[in-house]
Enzyme design. Structure first.
Site, mmCIF file in Angstrom:
data_model
loop_
_atom_site.group_PDB
_atom_site.id
_atom_site.type_symbol
_atom_site.label_atom_id
_atom_site.label_comp_id
_atom_site.label_asym_id
_atom_site.label_seq_id
_atom_site.Cartn_x
_atom_site.Cartn_y
_atom_site.Cartn_z
ATOM 1 N N SER A 116 0.798 -1.219 0.000
ATOM 2 C CA SER A 116 0.000 0.000 0.000
ATOM 3 C C SER A 116 0.842 1.286 0.000
ATOM 4 C CB SER A 116 -0.925 -0.097 1.212
ATOM 5 O OG SER A 116 -1.780 0.976 1.291
ATOM 6 N N ASP B 115 -1.468 1.367 -3.685
ATOM 7 C CA ASP B 115 -2.265 0.280 -4.269
ATOM 8 C C ASP B 115 -3.669 0.760 -4.636
ATOM 9 O OD1 ASP B 115 -3.061 0.547 -1.641
ATOM 10 O OD2 ASP B 115 -3.437 -1.588 -1.342
ATOM 11 N N ALA C 272 -10.224 8.593 8.112
ATOM 12 C CA ALA C 272 -9.743 9.944 7.793
ATOM 13 C C ALA C 272 -8.651 9.893 6.725
ATOM 14 C CB ALA C 272 -9.222 10.607 9.061
ATOM 15 N N PRO D 262 -2.158 1.654 20.534
ATOM 16 C CA PRO D 262 -1.062 0.975 19.842
ATOM 17 C C PRO D 262 -1.418 0.804 18.375
ATOM 18 C CG PRO D 262 -2.383 -0.622 21.053
ATOM 19 C CD PRO D 262 -2.970 0.733 21.376
ATOM 20 N N SER D 263 -0.444 0.998 17.488
ATOM 21 C CA SER D 263 -0.682 0.779 16.057
ATOM 22 C C SER D 263 -0.903 -0.700 15.817
ATOM 23 C CB SER D 263 0.529 1.268 15.259
ATOM 24 O OG SER D 263 0.515 0.678 13.978
ATOM 25 N N THR E 192 -0.312 -1.877 12.727
ATOM 26 C CA THR E 192 0.528 -2.207 11.566
ATOM 27 C C THR E 192 1.999 -1.866 11.767
ATOM 28 O OG1 THR E 192 0.167 -0.041 10.576
ATOM 29 C CG2 THR E 192 -1.390 -1.775 9.976
ATOM 30 N N ARG F 273 0.400 5.330 18.598
ATOM 31 C CA ARG F 273 0.000 6.577 17.945
ATOM 32 C C ARG F 273 -0.714 7.486 18.937
ATOM 33 N NH1 ARG F 273 1.252 5.288 12.768
ATOM 34 N NH2 ARG F 273 0.478 3.298 11.962
HETATM 35 P P1 NG1 Z 1 -2.568 1.512 12.491
HETATM 36 O O1 NG1 Z 1 -1.119 1.285 12.193
HETATM 37 O O2 NG1 Z 1 -3.250 0.444 13.288
HETATM 38 O O3 NG1 Z 1 -2.778 2.908 13.021
HETATM 39 C C1 NG1 Z 1 -3.020 2.171 9.906
HETATM 40 C C2 NG1 Z 1 -3.990 3.299 9.710
HETATM 41 C C3 NG1 Z 1 -5.386 2.710 9.617
HETATM 42 C C4 NG1 Z 1 -5.490 1.631 8.550
HETATM 43 C C5 NG1 Z 1 -4.362 0.623 8.697
HETATM 44 C C6 NG1 Z 1 -4.308 -0.405 7.587
HETATM 45 C C7 NG1 Z 1 -3.964 5.560 10.683
HETATM 46 C C8 NG1 Z 1 -3.869 6.386 11.904
HETATM 47 N N1 NG1 Z 1 -3.950 4.236 10.855
HETATM 48 O O4 NG1 Z 1 -3.361 1.482 11.083
HETATM 49 O O5 NG1 Z 1 -6.298 3.724 9.413
HETATM 50 O O6 NG1 Z 1 -5.536 2.200 7.274
HETATM 51 O O7 NG1 Z 1 -3.090 1.274 8.804
HETATM 52 O O8 NG1 Z 1 -3.558 -0.021 6.503
HETATM 53 O O9 NG1 Z 1 -4.054 6.090 9.570
HETATM 54 ZN ZN ZN Z 2 -3.580 1.246 0.236
#
Ligand code: NG1
Ligand code: ZN
Length: 564
Positions: free
Chosen positions: A80, A297, A392, A517-518, A520, A525
């Protein structure tokens, strides 16, 4: 390394092709010490770590197909908006949806199995848990984005598919939403749920024909599309062949095969995180024009424009959702349904506070907030008759329930106005790729709505004013120490950090802030918004500083912009 010989003592409950799978597994040994996890974006990491994972995903996808009465399962190889050296792999279910959550831990275990024997045991567990009839045929359809690593990963995938005896269709280089479309269209061909001709020309024709049915006389305002130097550039060029010649568009960042430029200083993620014009568009995008960026992507979309003084204005996923929601609620009223479908919106905690206010208060629409990640948004949107979901960051689409589709199909309009609007609604169903967020389909939808409402970018922007906000990525010792509730808007752990958030946020007019927590990245965050730019930045920096220290990091190395 376990070769087929060492597998003899294995007692498996399911009749898997053991020697083929073991021999193939040994060709793609799992890198030692590397831990994988199937999350919101499937498996995603640096491409050099991914071959063993993609091989195994081929086998899992084939088993998923057996589980689903031999329907086609999709596999998409992409990272992506992430850097070019990353890659990833994601499984797509028969109707184009994400893999259900209960399969995720099994995918993770299978990817982390250290050798062929444990790989087979993990596959066997999966088959037993989900009662998979291994003797059934299986089918997989796959594609990749333009990343150079994609080719080697496809070879790994193919070996996995071959080892389990899977029928496969290679779709080559495609956008993520195209692969979702193809998966659903292939599985529904000739049924009452027929989603369209299961081919790439079929996809373009469906979108372009719907667009032609909807668009009224176009103004001359051109659209500049930043293709992020990714697969969206290929798709946009192909689509233009199907669109009317007066669709005025300039394609930018179309260097698909130049190394190092994918998503670099361009694309939807650049625009959202930097909140500025991609430098390559300076002089290309003129005040009064509309611009938009796809991601690598082509499943995310960001709009923007320059005001007469050259100031940059971003129209993000929240603005897109607000535009679409307002349009649909009015459109549904104009059709004159006896029982109108319920229009609703789904957002995440990252949605701008003023977008939420606009949708709920000004437009009077039901709205739900869910955890980050497309699967959460998608499922919540399915509960509405017409469910509009957007993150967003520009990922989103519109879902129509099967009752709504029946209502639209069987409606007998009583007036010419009702008739026109019902025709529009039917065309909108075709224009929208409901399988997943699709930047190209969403872009055509936005263009149609602006055309119908006679809005320029500025008029659209003035639906509401974004509250200034700031997103900060904080590195911590272990992100698992951060746990949340209430659609990720509050921390349950560390509880004292949440107390601090509450006390800080209360000091700022229109203040809102949360820490999660993220899913990905290995990070936490921090998001904050407030009435002014200065206050939003300050609040975010306070929360970041405390997150850093609560996250077990050395306060002496705390970045200087973080506050305490
Ligand atoms: P994480 O890393 O969980 O914040 C990010 C994006 C999500 C979503 C995923 C999947 C932000 C703040 N977070 O997730 O919205 O798109 O990646 O790709 O943009
Ligand atoms: Zn994408």
């Amino acid at each position: 390394m376990a070769g087929p010989q060492s597998l003899k003592p294995l007692q498996l409950k399911n009749n898997l092709p053991v020697s083929e799978l073991a021999a193939a597994c040994d060709k793609y040994p799992k890198p030692e010490g590397h831990v994988y996890s199937y999350g919101t974006a499937g498996f995603r990491t640096q491409s050099k770590w991914l071959e063993s994972v993609v091989f195994r995903v081929g086998v899992i996808a084939a088993l998923r197909s057996k589980r689903h009465s031999s329907k086609f399962i999709g596999v998409m190889i992409t990272a992506s908006h992430n850097p070019e050296d990353d890659n990833g792999v994601k499984i797509v279910d028969p109707r184009g949806e994400m893999l259900p959550t209960d399969w995720e831990p099994y995918c993770t275990t299978i990817a982390n199995a250290p050798d062929a024997a444990s790989f087979l045991v993990a596959l066997d567990d999966l088959c037993s848990k989900f009662k998979i009839d291994v003797s059934k045929p299986c089918k997989v359809i796959y594609a990749r984005d333009t990343r150079p690593s994609g080719l080697a990963l496809v070879a790994a995938l193919q070996l996995g598919l071959k080892a389990i005896g899977c029928e496969a269709i290679d779709e080559g280089i495609r956008t993520t939403p195209q692969l979702h479309y193809l998966t659903r269209a292939t599985n529904t061909e000739g049924t009452k749920d027929d989603y369209g001709v299961p081919s790439i020309p079929g996809y373009y024709e469906k979108l372009a024909n719907a667009y032609k049915r909807l668009i009224r006389r176009r103004d001359d305002t051109p659209l500049v599309v930043d293709c992020a130097n990714g697969v969206g550039a290929i798709a946009m060029k192909e689509l233009l062949e199907y669109l009317p010649k007066d669709f005025q568009v300039t394609l930018a960042n179309t260097d698909v095969f130049v190394p190092g430029v994918l998503n670099h200083l361009c694309g939807a993620d650049f625009v959202k995180t930097k909140q500025e014009l991609p430098p390559s568009l300076k002089g290309v995008l003129k005040p009064g024009h509309r611009g938009c960026s796809l991601d690598g992507d082509a499943d995310r979309l960001m709009y923007f424009y320059l005001d007469p003084k050259g100031g940059f204005h971003m129209l993000d996923g929240d603005k897109i959702a607000a535009l679409i929601a307002g349009y649909f609620v009015d459109k549904v009223k104009l059709c004159g349904f006896k029982e109108p479908p319920r229009v609703g919106v789904v957002q995440t905690a990252y949605a701008n506070g003023n977008s939420t206010k606009y949708i709920q208060k000004t437009k009077g629409l039901p709205l739900v907030c869910v955890s980050t990640g497309v699967k959460h948004l998608h499922h919540a949107a399915e509960k509405f008759g017409i469910g509009i979901y957007f993150e967003a960051n520009g990922h989103g689409t519109v879902l129509f329930s099967s009752d709504t589709l029946d209502t639209i199909r069987n409606h007998e309009p009583q007036t010419p106005t009702q008739d026109d609007n019902t025709k529009d609604l039917k065309a909108l169903v075709d224009l929208i790729n409901s399988t997943v967020g699709d930047a190209i389909s969403d872009m055509l939808l936005v263009e149609v709505i602006l055309n119908h409402l006679r809005y320029d970018a500025q008029a659209w922007d003035s639906l509401y004013t974004d509250l200034p906000n700031r997103l900060v990525k904080v590195l911590v010792r272990n992100r698992d120490e951060f746990q949340t509730e209430d659609a990720e808007r509050r921390l349950t752990h560390p509880a004292d950090l949440q107390k601090f958030v509450d006390s800080q946020v209360a000091k700022y007019p229109d203040g809102r802030g949360f820490i999660r927590p993220s899913g990905t990245e290995d990070a936490v965050r921090v998001y904050a918004e407030a009435a002014s730019r200065f206050e939003a930045d300050q609040l975010a920096n306070y929360l970041a500083g405390w997150t850093y220290d609560f996250g077990g990091m050395d306060p002496a190395s705390r970045p200087k912009e973080y506050l305490r």
